[in-house]
Scaffold this active site. Structure first.
Site, PDB file in Angstrom:
ATOM      1  N   HIS A  40       0.701  -1.108   0.021  1.00  0.00           N
ATOM      2  CA  HIS A  40      -0.031  -0.092  -0.014  1.00  0.00           C
ATOM      3  C   HIS A  40       0.998   1.232  -0.060  1.00  0.00           C
ATOM      4  O   HIS A  40       0.626   2.361  -0.604  1.00  0.00           O
ATOM      5  CB  HIS A  40      -0.702   0.006   1.392  1.00  0.00           C
ATOM      6  CG  HIS A  40      -1.756  -1.106   1.498  1.00  0.00           C
ATOM      7  ND1 HIS A  40      -1.806  -2.024   2.346  1.00  0.00           N
ATOM      8  CD2 HIS A  40      -2.993  -1.503   0.535  1.00  0.00           C
ATOM      9  CE1 HIS A  40      -2.833  -2.762   2.344  1.00  0.00           C
ATOM     10  NE2 HIS A  40      -3.569  -2.536   1.369  1.00  0.00           N
ATOM     11  N   SER A 191       0.395  -8.933   1.569  1.00  0.00           N
ATOM     12  CA  SER A 191      -1.162  -8.750   1.691  1.00  0.00           C
ATOM     13  C   SER A 191      -1.485  -8.843   2.967  1.00  0.00           C
ATOM     14  O   SER A 191      -1.139  -9.107   3.898  1.00  0.00           O
ATOM     15  CB  SER A 191      -1.710 -10.301   1.275  1.00  0.00           C
ATOM     16  OG  SER A 191      -3.048 -10.389   1.360  1.00  0.00           O
TER      17      SER A 191
HETATM   18  P1  AMP Z   1      -6.343  -3.876  -0.586  1.00  0.00           P
HETATM   19  O1  AMP Z   1      -6.265  -3.000   0.610  1.00  0.00           O
HETATM   20  O2  AMP Z   1      -5.799  -5.324  -0.282  1.00  0.00           O
HETATM   21  O3  AMP Z   1      -7.539  -3.836  -1.270  1.00  0.00           O
HETATM   22  O4  AMP Z   1      -5.307  -3.380  -1.637  1.00  0.00           O
HETATM   23  C1  AMP Z   1      -5.353  -1.933  -2.085  1.00  0.00           C
HETATM   24  C2  AMP Z   1      -4.421  -1.678  -3.271  1.00  0.00           C
HETATM   25  O5  AMP Z   1      -3.150  -2.064  -2.646  1.00  0.00           O
HETATM   26  C3  AMP Z   1      -4.868  -2.478  -4.298  1.00  0.00           C
HETATM   27  O6  AMP Z   1      -4.606  -1.694  -5.651  1.00  0.00           O
HETATM   28  C4  AMP Z   1      -3.747  -3.663  -4.382  1.00  0.00           C
HETATM   29  O7  AMP Z   1      -3.513  -4.238  -5.795  1.00  0.00           O
HETATM   30  C5  AMP Z   1      -2.454  -3.080  -3.745  1.00  0.00           C
HETATM   31  N1  AMP Z   1      -1.613  -4.091  -3.135  1.00  0.00           N
HETATM   32  C6  AMP Z   1      -1.944  -4.967  -2.361  1.00  0.00           C
HETATM   33  N2  AMP Z   1      -0.912  -5.564  -2.051  1.00  0.00           N
HETATM   34  C7  AMP Z   1       0.233  -5.366  -2.751  1.00  0.00           C
HETATM   35  C8  AMP Z   1       1.599  -5.595  -2.801  1.00  0.00           C
HETATM   36  N3  AMP Z   1       1.989  -6.570  -2.346  1.00  0.00           N
HETATM   37  N4  AMP Z   1       2.375  -4.771  -3.899  1.00  0.00           N
HETATM   38  C9  AMP Z   1       1.910  -3.720  -4.330  1.00  0.00           C
HETATM   39  N5  AMP Z   1       0.389  -3.307  -4.203  1.00  0.00           N
HETATM   40  C10 AMP Z   1      -0.380  -4.262  -3.752  1.00  0.00           C
END
Ligand code: AMP
Length: 285
Positions: A40, A191
């Site tokens: 993030h 994640s």
């Molecule tokens: P989320 O909070 O899991 O919905 O993720 C929010 C944003 O962060 C989304 O655009 C995801 O693709 C991105 N994101 C999540 N994990 C990663 C990571 N390991 N590397 C880069 N971006 C990420």
């Protein structure tokens, strides 16, 4: 850096953005479900580097969780998220309650066809409704914040592709920027759901990225996509991981990729490790 402004309503968000908008300053939006990690933060840093005002949304979107998924147990730590966001340069944290986003009578869904039927969208897996929940909330967030740029991670490659399609098809005046996956030192893609893993599971989960690297190596040595997937499958099997899917698809339209022929191929994997459902991918060629 100073603490970000925290807003809970769409009206407050618009008020907060109004001076910047009328001054012609650029707005970058980073949509998240919170429980921030370095993935993030990489999106926030990219937004900070390219936009005058950075908005981060913090919303665990019920519409993208299916029955029996982890909506209630999804990890949350809003105070920590706000602090980390501020340190990374977020100006405004938009953290609405569900009723602000989906008020009584809400009846509209934004659906992208085709791209949402495969990989995670396959009806036997998470299903297309997951992506319809994503595109609905992202369309709403784009209308709420009206950013010039919106930032997503390649970790969720299918999501990024679906959002790009939606933004193009619905003429959103926004540039969709997709940034590389940030990983732990052992290769595991960061994640929020990694918090479900205990130490042995975390180590086992490293097999996902090792499997993708094996596929990449095989592809680089001229293997067919089938042979590359077999290599990857062996790495998963050695770690005792049975993938939900492990597939090679063209990275631009997610059609099946029978060979590495110069057109970029997305090799994508999903697997359950302990109670975490994990996804990862690599683009080859
Ligand atoms: P989320 O909070 O899991 O919905 O993720 C929010 C944003 O962060 C989304 O655009 C995801 O693709 C991105 N994101 C999540 N994990 C990663 C990571 N390991 N590397 C880069 N971006 C990420």
């Amino acid at each position: 850096m100073s603490a970000p402004a925290l807003v809970r309503t769409i009206a407050e968000l618009r008020d907060e953005l109004a001076p910047a908008r009328s001054a012609g300053r650029s707005i970058g939006l980073v949509p998240t479900m919170g429980f921030l990690h370095a993935g993030h933060l990489s999106l926030i840093e990219a937004a900070r580097a390219s936009s005058d005002v950075v908005v981060m949304s913090l919303f665990v979107n019920p519409a993208q969780f299916g029955a029996g998924e982890d909506l209630d147990g999804y990890p949350r730590d809003e105070p920590r998220d706000i602090e980390l966001a501020g340190e990374a340069g977020v100006d405004i944290v938009f953290a609405p309650p569900p009723g602000e986003v989906y008020p009584p009578g809400f009846a509209t869904t934004v659906q992208v066809a085709g791209l949402t039927d495969v990989l995670c969208g396959d009806p036997a897996r998470r299903g297309a409704a997951h992506f319809h929940g994503v595109t609905t909330v992202v369309a709403k967030l784009l209308n709420m914040a009206r950013p010039g740029r919106v930032f997503f991670g390649q970790k969720d490659a299918q999501q990024a592709l679906v959002v790009r399609r939606m933004a193009a098809d619905l003429d959103f005046a926004v540039e969709v920027i997709v940034l590389p996956t940030v990983r732990d030192p052992d290769g595991l893609a960061l994640s929020s759901r990694n918090s479900y893993l205990d130490a042995p599971e975390h180590e086992r989960a490293g097999a996902l990225s090792r499997a993708l690297r094996a596929a990449e190596r095989a592809g680089g040595e001229g293997a067919s996509t089938r042979a590359a997937l077999d290599e990857a499958g062996r790495v998963l099997a050695e770690a005792g991981i049975e993938p939900e899917y492990l597939e090679a698809r063209y990275a631009d339209d997610l059609s099946p990729a029978p060979s590495f022929n110069g057109r970029p191929v997305l090799v994508a994997v999903a697997a359950r490790v302990g109670r975490a459902r994990l996804i990862d991918n690599v683009v080859i060629g």
